[in-house]
Write a protein that holds these residues in place. Structure first.
Motif, PDB file in Angstrom:
ATOM      1  N   THR A  81       0.746  -1.273   0.010  1.00  0.00           N
ATOM      2  CA  THR A  81      -0.011   0.003   0.083  1.00  0.00           C
ATOM      3  C   THR A  81       0.850   1.118  -0.038  1.00  0.00           C
ATOM      4  N   ASP A  82       1.790   1.113   0.944  1.00  0.00           N
ATOM      5  CA  ASP A  82       2.723   2.429   1.058  1.00  0.00           C
ATOM      6  C   ASP A  82       3.657   2.684  -0.281  1.00  0.00           C
ATOM      7  N   LEU A  83       3.996   1.577  -0.743  1.00  0.00           N
ATOM      8  CA  LEU A  83       4.803   1.606  -2.092  1.00  0.00           C
ATOM      9  C   LEU A  83       3.849   2.057  -3.290  1.00  0.00           C
ATOM     10  N   SER A  84       2.582   1.819  -3.530  1.00  0.00           N
ATOM     11  CA  SER A  84       1.660   2.106  -4.453  1.00  0.00           C
ATOM     12  C   SER A  84       1.334   3.690  -3.987  1.00  0.00           C
ATOM     13  N   GLN A  85       1.609   4.184  -3.180  1.00  0.00           N
ATOM     14  CA  GLN A  85       1.395   5.600  -2.776  1.00  0.00           C
ATOM     15  C   GLN A  85       2.541   6.424  -2.870  1.00  0.00           C
ATOM     16  N   ARG A  86       3.592   5.783  -3.464  1.00  0.00           N
ATOM     17  CA  ARG A  86       4.879   6.332  -3.911  1.00  0.00           C
ATOM     18  C   ARG A  86       5.926   6.957  -2.707  1.00  0.00           C
ATOM     19  N   ARG A  87       5.679   5.931  -1.516  1.00  0.00           N
ATOM     20  CA  ARG A  87       6.615   6.302  -0.630  1.00  0.00           C
ATOM     21  C   ARG A  87       7.743   5.295  -0.844  1.00  0.00           C
ATOM     22  N   THR A  88       8.839   5.840  -0.387  1.00  0.00           N
ATOM     23  CA  THR A  88      10.149   5.035  -0.611  1.00  0.00           C
ATOM     24  C   THR A  88      10.573   4.013   0.506  1.00  0.00           C
ATOM     25  N   PRO A  89      11.144   2.797   0.206  1.00  0.00           N
ATOM     26  CA  PRO A  89      11.402   1.790   1.067  1.00  0.00           C
ATOM     27  C   PRO A  89      11.931   2.548   2.426  1.00  0.00           C
ATOM     28  N   ARG A  90      12.710   3.333   2.304  1.00  0.00           N
ATOM     29  CA  ARG A  90      13.496   4.100   3.485  1.00  0.00           C
ATOM     30  C   ARG A  90      12.252   4.794   4.566  1.00  0.00           C
ATOM     31  N   GLN A  91      11.218   5.474   3.859  1.00  0.00           N
ATOM     32  CA  GLN A  91      10.279   6.199   4.394  1.00  0.00           C
ATOM     33  C   GLN A  91       9.390   5.439   4.980  1.00  0.00           C
ATOM     34  N   ILE A  92       9.126   4.015   4.344  1.00  0.00           N
ATOM     35  CA  ILE A  92       8.040   3.019   4.945  1.00  0.00           C
ATOM     36  C   ILE A  92       8.830   2.496   6.081  1.00  0.00           C
ATOM     37  N   SER A  93      10.162   2.066   5.993  1.00  0.00           N
ATOM     38  CA  SER A  93      10.843   1.536   7.241  1.00  0.00           C
ATOM     39  C   SER A  93      10.967   2.395   8.398  1.00  0.00           C
ATOM     40  N   ALA A  94      11.042   3.828   7.998  1.00  0.00           N
ATOM     41  CA  ALA A  94      11.123   4.595   9.312  1.00  0.00           C
ATOM     42  C   ALA A  94       9.878   4.724   9.700  1.00  0.00           C
ATOM     43  N   ARG A  95       8.816   4.928   9.128  1.00  0.00           N
ATOM     44  CA  ARG A  95       7.278   5.147   9.605  1.00  0.00           C
ATOM     45  C   ARG A  95       7.075   4.074  10.360  1.00  0.00           C
ATOM     46  N   LEU A  96       7.074   2.619   9.806  1.00  0.00           N
ATOM     47  CA  LEU A  96       6.937   1.505  10.799  1.00  0.00           C
ATOM     48  C   LEU A  96       7.705   1.547  12.083  1.00  0.00           C
ATOM     49  N   SER A  97       8.886   1.898  12.124  1.00  0.00           N
ATOM     50  CA  SER A  97       9.549   1.877  13.402  1.00  0.00           C
ATOM     51  C   SER A  97       8.833   2.803  14.352  1.00  0.00           C
ATOM     52  N   MET A  98       8.639   4.050  13.719  1.00  0.00           N
ATOM     53  CA  MET A  98       7.994   5.048  14.901  1.00  0.00           C
ATOM     54  C   MET A  98       6.624   4.728  15.251  1.00  0.00           C
ATOM     55  N   GLU A  99       5.905   3.812  14.486  1.00  0.00           N
ATOM     56  CA  GLU A  99       4.735   3.319  14.704  1.00  0.00           C
ATOM     57  C   GLU A  99       4.720   2.112  15.734  1.00  0.00           C
ATOM     58  N   ALA A 100       5.794   1.345  15.683  1.00  0.00           N
ATOM     59  CA  ALA A 100       5.932   0.258  16.579  1.00  0.00           C
ATOM     60  C   ALA A 100       6.365   0.821  17.885  1.00  0.00           C
ATOM     61  N   CYS A 101       7.256   2.057  17.994  1.00  0.00           N
ATOM     62  CA  CYS A 101       7.647   2.689  19.243  1.00  0.00           C
ATOM     63  C   CYS A 101       6.477   3.752  19.743  1.00  0.00           C
ATOM     64  N   SER A 102       5.387   3.546  19.107  1.00  0.00           N
ATOM     65  CA  SER A 102       4.334   4.175  19.608  1.00  0.00           C
ATOM     66  C   SER A 102       4.623   5.839  19.484  1.00  0.00           C
ATOM     67  N   THR A 103       5.706   6.450  18.833  1.00  0.00           N
ATOM     68  CA  THR A 103       6.006   7.903  18.422  1.00  0.00           C
ATOM     69  C   THR A 103       5.138   8.317  17.670  1.00  0.00           C
ATOM     70  N   VAL A 104       4.416   7.703  16.842  1.00  0.00           N
ATOM     71  CA  VAL A 104       3.423   8.408  16.180  1.00  0.00           C
ATOM     72  C   VAL A 104       2.266   7.259  15.970  1.00  0.00           C
ATOM     73  N   THR A 105       1.081   7.705  15.459  1.00  0.00           N
ATOM     74  CA  THR A 105      -0.072   6.648  15.534  1.00  0.00           C
ATOM     75  C   THR A 105       0.121   6.143  14.102  1.00  0.00           C
ATOM     76  N   PRO A 106      -0.597   5.086  13.936  1.00  0.00           N
ATOM     77  CA  PRO A 106      -0.580   4.365  12.605  1.00  0.00           C
ATOM     78  C   PRO A 106      -1.452   5.434  11.487  1.00  0.00           C
ATOM     79  N   MET A 107      -1.075   5.316  10.535  1.00  0.00           N
ATOM     80  CA  MET A 107      -1.825   6.308   9.344  1.00  0.00           C
ATOM     81  C   MET A 107      -3.226   5.328   8.979  1.00  0.00           C
ATOM     82  N   ASP A 108      -4.427   6.323   8.893  1.00  0.00           N
ATOM     83  CA  ASP A 108      -5.648   5.982   8.532  1.00  0.00           C
ATOM     84  C   ASP A 108      -5.716   5.131   7.348  1.00  0.00           C
ATOM     85  N   ASN A 109      -5.285   5.566   6.446  1.00  0.00           N
ATOM     86  CA  ASN A 109      -5.366   4.933   4.909  1.00  0.00           C
ATOM     87  C   ASN A 109      -4.581   3.994   4.853  1.00  0.00           C
ATOM     88  N   SER A 110      -3.612   3.146   5.634  1.00  0.00           N
ATOM     89  CA  SER A 110      -2.718   2.199   5.318  1.00  0.00           C
ATOM     90  C   SER A 110      -3.157   1.092   6.042  1.00  0.00           C
TER      91      SER A 110
END
Length: 149
Positions: A81-110
């Motif tokens: 889903t994130d790749l199809s929304q033109r996010r890079t693998p580096r952006q995806i990895s960083a976002r997932l890490s932040m979500e796993a650490c509860s630094t940010v909330t999961p995105m609603d549309n993913s």
């Protein structure tokens, strides 16, 4: 890499209640190697058995292995889903890490990745794998091609 003899020496050392650092010195490996070996292969009741540990280690090192994205459906859906929304693998990895650490909330549309993370290198490796190598990945190829457009 530990040999069967190294694992037998670890087993004997543990049975003699020797410190892990002393066991490591006796077999010529670092204490961290011995510590990880024991942690990975401690059997039921907290008993380390050299033959069981060696067998498990042989199975674990077999190749080829299934990639993380091929094993984890929720994570794969999220990455696609994130790749199809033109996010890079580096952006995806960083976002997932932040979500796993509860630094940010999961995105609603993913799709939710259930706290799982993955490195950007693993995503690139999965994208670059030949489609004929993995039938499951080939099913998702159209979504991945959107990223290339």
């Amino acid at each position: 890499m530990l040999s069967v003899e190294d694992r037998a020496a670890i087993m004997v050392g543990l049975e003699a209640a020797l410190p892990q650092a002393r066991i490591a010195r006796s077999i010529g490996h670092s204490p961290s190697v011995v510590c990880r070996e024991i942690a990975r292969h401690l059997g039921p009741g907290g008993v380390y058995k050299a033959q069981d540990a060696d067998r498990a280690a042989q199975v674990a090192k077999r190749r080829p292995k299934k990639r993380l994205l091929d094993r984890d459906e929720a994570l794969r859906r999220r990455v696609i889903t994130d790749l199809s929304q033109r996010r890079t693998p580096r952006q995806i990895s960083a976002r997932l890490s932040m979500e796993a650490c509860s630094t940010v909330t999961p995105m609603d549309n993913s799709p939710h990745a259930q706290g799982h993370t993955i490195s950007h290198e693993a995503i690139y490796t999965w994208i670059d794998a030949p489609p004929q190598q993995d039938a499951d990945r080939a099913r998702h190829l159209p979504a991945l091609q959107v990223m290339d457009a």
